[in-house]
Enzyme design. Sequence first.
Site, PDB file in Angstrom:
ATOM      1  N   ASP A  39       0.826  -1.212   0.000  1.00 20.64           N
ATOM      2  CA  ASP A  39       0.000   0.000   0.000  1.00 20.64           C
ATOM      3  C   ASP A  39       0.857   1.257   0.000  1.00 20.64           C
ATOM      4  O   ASP A  39       0.500   2.274  -0.590  1.00 20.64           O
ATOM      5  CB  ASP A  39      -0.938   0.006   1.205  1.00 20.64           C
ATOM      6  N   LYS A 120     -28.251  15.298   7.346  1.00 18.90           N
ATOM      7  CA  LYS A 120     -27.478  14.122   7.742  1.00 18.90           C
ATOM      8  C   LYS A 120     -27.521  13.160   6.557  1.00 18.90           C
ATOM      9  O   LYS A 120     -28.557  12.575   6.246  1.00 18.90           O
ATOM     10  CB  LYS A 120     -28.086  13.468   8.979  1.00 18.90           C
ATOM     11  N   CYS A 411     -35.483 -23.408  27.112  1.00 16.27           N
ATOM     12  CA  CYS A 411     -34.616 -22.886  26.061  1.00 16.27           C
ATOM     13  C   CYS A 411     -34.768 -23.755  24.799  1.00 16.27           C
ATOM     14  O   CYS A 411     -34.643 -24.982  24.885  1.00 16.27           O
ATOM     15  CB  CYS A 411     -33.166 -22.919  26.538  1.00 16.27           C
ATOM     16  N   CYS A 435     -25.338 -24.670  27.421  1.00 14.71           N
ATOM     17  CA  CYS A 435     -26.209 -24.263  26.313  1.00 14.71           C
ATOM     18  C   CYS A 435     -25.354 -23.945  25.085  1.00 14.71           C
ATOM     19  O   CYS A 435     -24.570 -23.000  25.098  1.00 14.71           O
ATOM     20  CB  CYS A 435     -27.032 -23.047  26.702  1.00 14.71           C
TER      21      CYS A 435
END
Length: 701
Positions: A39, A120, A411, A435
């Site tokens: 770059d 904006k 759940c 879980c």
Amino acid sequence: MTTEIEAAAELERLAGLIAHHNARYHGEDAPEISDADYDALVRRNAVLEAQFPQLVRADSPSRSVGAAPGGHLTKVAHARPMLSLDNAFADEDVGEFVERIRRFLKLGEDVAVALTAEPKIDGLSCSLRYENRVLVQAATRGDGQVGEDVTANVMTIADREIPKTLPPNAPALFEVRGEIYMDRGDFEALNRQQEASGGKIFANPRNAAAGSLRQKDPAVTAARPLRFFPHGWGETSDLPADSQTGVIAAIIGWGFQDTGLFVTVDSVAATIAHYRRIEAERADLPFDIDGVVYKVDRLDWQARLGFVAKAPRWAIAHKFPAERAQTTLERIDIQVGRTGKLTPVARLKPVTVGGVVVANATLHNADEIERLGVRPGDRVVIQRAGDVIPQIVENLTRDAAREPWNFPHRCPECDSEAVREEGEVDIRCTGGLICPAQRVERLRHFVSRNAMDIEGLGGTSVESFFGDGLIHSPADIYALDADRLLGREGWAEISSTKLIEAIDRSRTQPLDRFLFALGIRHVGQVTARDLARRYVSLDALRARIEEAIARRTTLIPAVGETEEKFALRVAKEMAAIIETPGVGPEVADALINFFAEPHNIAVIEALRANGVAPADVIHKTRASRVSGKTVVFTGSLEAFSRDEAKAQAEALGAKVAGSVSAKTDLVVAGPGAGSKLKKAQDLGIETMDEAGWLAIVADAG
Ligand code: IVH
């Protein structure tokens, strides 16, 4: 100064060199230099071409289509943070914004606060750095501290939108900041073209602009009609005026575009009038906007007001009302978050709202479902504001005879019980570490952009690695090697090596990112930064937390003290030990609970064992004779408000305390100071008046 002859020779050399590296990178998959070095070559080429436009070669790398810069976009740290804006929705919010400014600056009723008002723009912000009046770097906002280098891409944008050089009257160093966007007409034409060629269709002009700018191949950007409106600045060696209006006028004078909708006014009523005017013209404007931005015009006041967390105190975005549409709710799904929170998500019959197809909306929680009385099959009104997740605002069929929808008690992912704690609105899965949904979400959070920022490891990869047992916990990420990735679907040699490199780089992310990544309850990015600045290193922070934990085990309820009162007293004492601005009892409690949990310590130790060593955070403050000292402000301050005094002290690296003790170093007393001043004098602590304090602020380096 480079002469024309030297420049011609260097441009020739660069053309050859960049072509060579392009071939190594693309043709042979064997780059010889780093992306950053590559770059730098491209940038040097651009600088010389801007200085000597007559020397641009036919085979210039800036012209050659298909000459992509190295790999993914490189990161660049902003010299000054790129801030975001707080929002106002109602007219009253604007009045309150100005009142807050008056209070902070201690302005009398009769002092006018001049404000600028401008649209904006719905685009993406970009910082353009000009050194010696030559565009040398363009960067996206990123997280506000670190953005992505899009220099090569921005170089392809038309000069009338982004000049590559500034006139001689511009300062030697100047960062112009503003919004890159796409015109509506250009956006529609682009989508037609994309459709014809089987390319990606963009949802709106903003996405099209973002997709066009954040390209690995600048040739793609070059073919897209991007535009730019300036609205501010970053680092500068000098300012051309002492007001927002004056500086923006100067920037436009250097060759940038003007929205034609910028005004300077001196009353709230006038800002609102301008808001109504822009709102009325909105549909006919050639570009998308989502509100009106107001800024304090005087730059000396902007400097005094400073910013809180990520937004300046001197600016606010007055948003337009959200757009709405009707559709049918087809199903309600439950998503399990990283803290176990169950979030109901509405699956909708897809509908277009403000130009974007919406198929999902959040339902927030069980209360919201009850409030709306929604069930699958209902007709609903949805609303979408800017980039916020769409919401259901009204149920049009609440009265229809249909069974209510009941929130699950288990759940959906691990079948553990789901409970609602007292005083909480959320229902949480109690499965914790067992879980899988919570574990995956935690891993996703750990690697995410604002946390450890492991590029190339997206949510889907995390899920699939977790699903295949490749990673169970954060530390496992650091044990991955390219060989294990190779052969997995979608993981070729280059992407595997790149991911391992990205993982490697993340080992030394700054402490604040590491703390945020741990996903401690109530510890968001801002709190993580406060803690990192206060403690600098992970070891120092842990040592202090361990002290707090030790202290906590010695505390017992007083006779007759309720459980609640005791808990609050403990939390307050913990906050006092943690001693960090912004860390109150609730956060302190969560932090200490986290570090008191052996499995959390095990996670941290395992990360360390796998080479994760968060970098210390050195907070830059201005050196002064109060740096590191504790200051108390007392009496009625007249020259500045208490909030401003506190902000000044913190900028000088001083701590502000509310009461005088042996630990106090300095007491600043305004008129009418009483017992605190007396106590300071009794203890022999240095005291001074407001003028003395202002002198310290003025003297600071
Ligand atoms: S001022 C220091 N002015 O909105 C304040 N921002 O929601 C920095 N934006 O990140 C922003 N139009 O990308 C400002 N006229 C305008 C703007 C504007 C669009 C964007 C900007 C910022 C975001 C905050």
